[in-house]
Design an enzyme around this catalytic site. Sequence first.
Site, PDB file in Angstrom:
ATOM      1  N   GLU A 120       0.826  -1.214   0.000  1.00 23.00           N
ATOM      2  CA  GLU A 120       0.000   0.000   0.000  1.00 23.00           C
ATOM      3  C   GLU A 120       0.858   1.261   0.000  1.00 23.00           C
ATOM      4  O   GLU A 120       0.540   2.234  -0.690  1.00 23.00           O
ATOM      5  CB  GLU A 120      -0.957   0.004   1.198  1.00 23.00           C
ATOM      6  CG  GLU A 120      -2.058  -1.049   1.127  1.00 23.00           C
ATOM      7  CD  GLU A 120      -2.968  -0.873  -0.080  1.00 23.00           C
ATOM      8  OE1 GLU A 120      -2.984   0.221  -0.667  1.00 23.00           O
ATOM      9  OE2 GLU A 120      -3.655  -1.842  -0.450  1.00 23.00           O
ATOM     10  N   TYR A 156      -6.346   6.757   3.745  1.00 23.98           N
ATOM     11  CA  TYR A 156      -6.519   5.678   2.786  1.00 23.98           C
ATOM     12  C   TYR A 156      -5.778   4.414   3.219  1.00 23.98           C
ATOM     13  O   TYR A 156      -6.345   3.317   3.260  1.00 23.98           O
ATOM     14  CB  TYR A 156      -6.043   6.077   1.373  1.00 23.98           C
ATOM     15  CG  TYR A 156      -5.841   4.834   0.550  1.00 23.98           C
ATOM     16  CD1 TYR A 156      -6.955   4.149   0.055  1.00 23.98           C
ATOM     17  CD2 TYR A 156      -4.582   4.260   0.375  1.00 23.98           C
ATOM     18  CE1 TYR A 156      -6.801   2.950  -0.622  1.00 23.98           C
ATOM     19  CE2 TYR A 156      -4.421   3.070  -0.289  1.00 23.98           C
ATOM     20  CZ  TYR A 156      -5.532   2.417  -0.793  1.00 23.98           C
ATOM     21  OH  TYR A 156      -5.393   1.227  -1.430  1.00 23.98           O
ATOM     22  N   ASP A 158      -9.703   5.831  -2.388  1.00 19.90           N
ATOM     23  CA  ASP A 158      -8.497   6.249  -3.097  1.00 19.90           C
ATOM     24  C   ASP A 158      -8.904   6.968  -4.379  1.00 19.90           C
ATOM     25  O   ASP A 158     -10.083   7.207  -4.624  1.00 19.90           O
ATOM     26  CB  ASP A 158      -7.611   5.028  -3.412  1.00 19.90           C
ATOM     27  CG  ASP A 158      -8.165   4.247  -4.578  1.00 19.90           C
ATOM     28  OD1 ASP A 158      -9.411   4.214  -4.719  1.00 19.90           O
ATOM     29  OD2 ASP A 158      -7.389   3.685  -5.356  1.00 19.90           O
TER      30      ASP A 158
END
Length: 291
Positions: free
Chosen positions: A37, A120, A138
Site C-alpha cells: 500500500e 486511505y 483512493d
Amino acid sequence: MIDNPYTTAVLAWYDVNARDLPWRHPDATPWSILVSEVMLQQTPVVRVLPAWREWMKRWPAPADLAAEPSGEAVRMWHRLGYPRRALNLHACATAIVERHGGEVPDDHSELLALPGVGAYTAAAVASFAFGQRHAVLDTNVRRVLARAHTGVQYPPKTQSKSETRLAESLLPSDAETAVRWGVAVMELGALVCTARSPACADCPIADKCAWRLAGKPAHDGPPRRAQTYAGTDRQVRGKLMAVLRAASGPVPKSELDAVWDDQVQRERALDALVSDGLVDPLDSGEYALPG
DNA sequence: AAGCCGTGGTG
DNA sequence: TCACCAAGGCT
C-alpha cells in the site's frame, strides 16, 4: 444481499476481471500488504511489483527491516519515487517492533498513527489485511463514485467530507462483503473507469452511471493543474538521490555537484534532503544514505 | 488548504 | 510532443 445499487454488479465483475496481484494472495501477510500500500501511493502497479518482491524476500517481517539502517530501505526503493516513503516504511517497521511486538496492528487508529499511513492506507490495511469494514477511498474509488453516483467526470482536487460520507453510505453492512466491495471498486476504477478514456462499454454499472446517463458532460470548473517537474527542486533531489543509491558507499561532494549546474538550487535541494533524513552528511565531507 | 514531494508511461 | 496521471501523506 443488496447493500447499494452497484454491489452485485461490481462484485460479479471483479470475480471475473480481478488482476492476480501477489499482495491479494491468501498467504499475503499484513506486513506485505502494508508495504504494498505504501509503495502504491502514487506509483503504478507495474513498477511496484518487482520492488515489492525484492523487499518481501529480504525483509519478510517488520523486525527484519527494523534491524537494518534506514539507508538500505532508501537504496532498495530504487526509482519508485517519493523516497521518503522508504524512510516511512523503515520507521513503520521500528514502531511496529517497539510498540506492537513486531506485528502490524489491526486497529485502525493505531495504523493511522504509523508514519506515512494516512486515511486511505489505514483503511486499506485494516480492510484487506484484517477483514474489517472500512471505506477505502483512493483516487480510483473517488473517480468511480464521482461518475456513477454524482454524475461528474472528475472528483474535486482535494477530498471532501461529502465524498467520505458517500463512500461510507455505500459501504456494505457485512464486513466480508465490504472488503470485497472496496477492492472491487478500486479495480473497476483502475481497469475500466479510468481517468483518460473510460471503457464504458465494459463497465458493469454503465446502465446506472449518472455521468454516462447525462451524456458524459466534460469537467467544468478550473482546469486541473498540471504538476510541473522539469527544473524543479524535485528533479534535482531525484538526481542527487540517484547518485547516492548507485554508490556502494559515501560519495564525495564533487560527484553530487556534477548533477546540476545551478549551485543555489543544488545546495537547497541537498540541504532539504539532509533535513528530511534521506541523506547523511559525514564528517569527512562526503555524503551517504542514512545509517 | 494549497503546494510540495519522484518517476516513468501514455494518449 | 508534452500535459496528464498513477492504491497519498504531510505541512
